[in-house]
Design an enzyme around this catalytic site. Structure first.
Site, PDB file in Angstrom:
ATOM      1  N   MET A  15       0.882  -1.156   0.000  1.00  0.00           N
ATOM      2  CA  MET A  15       0.000   0.000   0.000  1.00  0.00           C
ATOM      3  C   MET A  15       0.926   1.213   0.000  1.00  0.00           C
ATOM      4  O   MET A  15       1.830   1.303   0.835  1.00  0.00           O
ATOM      5  CB  MET A  15      -0.917  -0.007   1.233  1.00  0.00           C
ATOM      6  CG  MET A  15      -2.012   1.008   1.161  1.00  0.00           C
ATOM      7  SD  MET A  15      -3.088   0.814  -0.298  1.00  0.00           S
ATOM      8  CE  MET A  15      -4.392  -0.223   0.339  1.00  0.00           C
ATOM      9  N   GLY A  44       6.063  -5.485  -7.617  1.00  0.00           N
ATOM     10  CA  GLY A  44       5.492  -6.686  -8.231  1.00  0.00           C
ATOM     11  C   GLY A  44       4.077  -6.441  -8.720  1.00  0.00           C
ATOM     12  O   GLY A  44       3.738  -6.721  -9.878  1.00  0.00           O
ATOM     13  N   ASN A  46       2.579  -3.591  -9.275  1.00  0.00           N
ATOM     14  CA  ASN A  46       2.544  -2.583 -10.342  1.00  0.00           C
ATOM     15  C   ASN A  46       2.885  -3.210 -11.698  1.00  0.00           C
ATOM     16  O   ASN A  46       2.233  -2.934 -12.707  1.00  0.00           O
ATOM     17  CB  ASN A  46       3.543  -1.460 -10.066  1.00  0.00           C
ATOM     18  CG  ASN A  46       3.178  -0.631  -8.846  1.00  0.00           C
ATOM     19  OD1 ASN A  46       2.043  -0.656  -8.386  1.00  0.00           O
ATOM     20  ND2 ASN A  46       4.143   0.111  -8.324  1.00  0.00           N
ATOM     21  N   LYS A 210      16.453   5.305 -18.185  1.00  0.00           N
ATOM     22  CA  LYS A 210      17.013   6.574 -17.702  1.00  0.00           C
ATOM     23  C   LYS A 210      15.976   7.691 -17.692  1.00  0.00           C
ATOM     24  O   LYS A 210      16.310   8.860 -17.930  1.00  0.00           O
ATOM     25  CB  LYS A 210      18.214   6.931 -18.587  1.00  0.00           C
ATOM     26  CG  LYS A 210      19.342   5.905 -18.464  1.00  0.00           C
ATOM     27  CD  LYS A 210      20.386   5.968 -19.539  1.00  0.00           C
ATOM     28  CE  LYS A 210      21.024   7.301 -19.672  1.00  0.00           C
ATOM     29  NZ  LYS A 210      22.035   7.328 -20.750  1.00  0.00           N
ATOM     30  N   GLY A 211      14.731   7.326 -17.460  1.00  0.00           N
ATOM     31  CA  GLY A 211      13.674   8.340 -17.375  1.00  0.00           C
ATOM     32  C   GLY A 211      13.593   9.160 -18.650  1.00  0.00           C
ATOM     33  O   GLY A 211      13.570   8.609 -19.760  1.00  0.00           O
ATOM     34  N   THR A 237       6.053   8.025 -10.101  1.00  0.00           N
ATOM     35  CA  THR A 237       6.003   6.760  -9.343  1.00  0.00           C
ATOM     36  C   THR A 237       5.420   5.656 -10.235  1.00  0.00           C
ATOM     37  O   THR A 237       4.358   5.829 -10.820  1.00  0.00           O
ATOM     38  CB  THR A 237       5.114   6.912  -8.086  1.00  0.00           C
ATOM     39  OG1 THR A 237       5.493   8.095  -7.408  1.00  0.00           O
ATOM     40  CG2 THR A 237       5.236   5.703  -7.173  1.00  0.00           C
ATOM     41  N   GLY A 240       8.946   3.074 -13.940  1.00  0.00           N
ATOM     42  CA  GLY A 240       9.827   1.931 -14.195  1.00  0.00           C
ATOM     43  C   GLY A 240       9.036   0.627 -14.194  1.00  0.00           C
ATOM     44  O   GLY A 240       9.311  -0.285 -14.988  1.00  0.00           O
ATOM     45  N   ASP A 241       8.050   0.542 -13.326  1.00  0.00           N
ATOM     46  CA  ASP A 241       7.233  -0.684 -13.265  1.00  0.00           C
ATOM     47  C   ASP A 241       6.397  -0.831 -14.531  1.00  0.00           C
ATOM     48  O   ASP A 241       6.232  -1.945 -15.049  1.00  0.00           O
ATOM     49  CB  ASP A 241       6.318  -0.648 -12.033  1.00  0.00           C
ATOM     50  CG  ASP A 241       7.117  -0.628 -10.742  1.00  0.00           C
ATOM     51  OD1 ASP A 241       8.226  -1.197 -10.730  1.00  0.00           O
ATOM     52  OD2 ASP A 241       6.649  -0.039  -9.757  1.00  0.00           O
TER      53      ASP A 241
HETATM   54  O1  RIB Z   1       8.209   1.463  -8.157  1.00  0.00           O
HETATM   55  C1  RIB Z   1       7.251   2.113  -7.382  1.00  0.00           C
HETATM   56  C2  RIB Z   1       6.850   1.245  -6.233  1.00  0.00           C
HETATM   57  O2  RIB Z   1       7.982   1.056  -5.397  1.00  0.00           O
HETATM   58  C3  RIB Z   1       5.786   1.823  -5.341  1.00  0.00           C
HETATM   59  O3  RIB Z   1       4.493   1.495  -5.744  1.00  0.00           O
HETATM   60  C4  RIB Z   1       6.178   1.290  -3.978  1.00  0.00           C
HETATM   61  O4  RIB Z   1       5.218   0.465  -3.403  1.00  0.00           O
HETATM   62  C5  RIB Z   1       7.524   0.610  -4.143  1.00  0.00           C
HETATM   63  O5  RIB Z   1       7.406  -0.764  -4.223  1.00  0.00           O
END
Ligand code: RIB
Length: 296
Positions: A15, A44, A46, A210-211, A237, A240-241
């Site tokens: 969370m 994970g 994400n 590299k964003g 945020t 990268g995921d």
């Molecule tokens: O990469 C972003 C994530 O990193 C966030 O959602 C946070 O929970 C951390 O795991």
């Protein structure tokens, strides 16, 4: 490309407790923030959500606490159409938490792993059938390293490609690196990798995100860069995921590395235009439309 790619993610579910602030407090200083949100996250989860929105059939192997955050996170994953059978609910353990400061178009994150550290090799073994039927397996480092190592061995034995997003950075055993198909560090993580390995020897498997400066990779011995798309940033945020979930999905579909990076770059660009790790993750159609608008 009309088959449905199968991606299994083994990783964290958190969370995210997110505060937006104009400045980051100094040591000993108290400041007033601008907003506070409680949002689904965890690298994970994400990456699993990113892949699911892009059309992959996604299995997530992970762990939650038996608390209110756990219940709510499990519901959001089900709504995304993710197979949650591999998620264990740990008794008397807290769900993972990420404390996130969003400021000046960037983020700072502290993760308290909680139940994520219960993602054990035994849990992976219990759900290994999911892995056996995957086109790609995707891992990050918010779960125990021994589980990452165990999974990588399992995938190697069964000829299943593995993508490891080495975040937050920890040194992986050399044999794990050798068994991994792609590693996807960001700019900071790759600097740490350089202290631990001779990057030259593994460069063909390293994809550096590299964003806004794009993505660097090697193919046939030569370095190449896929430029980033310039967009109006709301929150980075989970960018990268989104990249990792999208990249794994395209590799699972059989795309070339260049095409997978281009597609994942576009998905990540769209993700930063909305707030929260999962808030802006696009569908495959939205990515296709965006690529067309930008004439790629
Ligand atoms: O990469 C972003 C994530 O990193 C966030 O959602 C946070 O929970 C951390 O795991």
């Amino acid at each position: 490309m009309n088959k449905t790619p199968v991606v299994t993610v083994i990783g964290s579910i958190n969370m995210d407790l997110t505060v937006t602030t104009k400045k980051i407090p100094n040591k000993g200083e108290t400041i007033l923030g601008e907003s506070f949100s409680t949002l689904p996250g965890g690298k994970g989860a994400n990456q699993a959500v990113a892949a699911a929105r892009l059309g992959a059939k996604v299995n997530l192997i992970g762990a939650l606490g038996d608390d209110a955050f756990g219940t709510s996170l499990l519901d959001t994953l089900k709504i995304e159409g993710i197979n949650t059978h591999g998620i264990s609910i740990e008794k008397d353990v807290s769900t993972g938490i990420a404390t996130i400061l969003v400021s000046d178009n960037d983020n700072r994150i502290i993760v308290t792993p909680g139940a994520n550290y219960h993602v054990s090799p035994a849990l992976v073994e219990r759900y290994k059938e999911l892995i056996m039927h995957s086109d790609v397996v995707l891992l990050q480092l918010e779960i125990p390293l021994e589980t990452v190592e165990y999974t990588t061995h399992l995938c190697k034995e069964n000829h299943i490609p593995v993508v490891i997003n080495p975040a937050p950075y920890q040194k992986l055993p050399r044999n794990v690196v050798d068994m991994t198909t792609y590693l996807t560090p960001n700019e900071l993580e790759v600097e740490e990798m350089k202290n631990d390995y001779r990057l030259d020897a593994i460069k063909e498997k390293v994809i550096i995100t590299k964003g806004s400066a794009g993505v660097n990779f090697y193919k046939d011995g030569a370095e190449d860069v896929v430029p980033a798309f310039q967009v109006d940033v709301e929150d980075t945020t989970g960018a990268g995921d989104t990249f990792n979930g999208a990249f794994a999905t395209r590799i699972a579909l059989g795309s070339s590395i260049e095409e997978a990076i281009q597609f994942a770059n576009a998905a990540a660009a769209l993700s930063v235009t909305k707030f929260g790790a999962q808030g802006g993750m696009p569908t495959a159609q939205q990515v296709e439309n965006f690529l067309q608008e930008r004439s790629i």
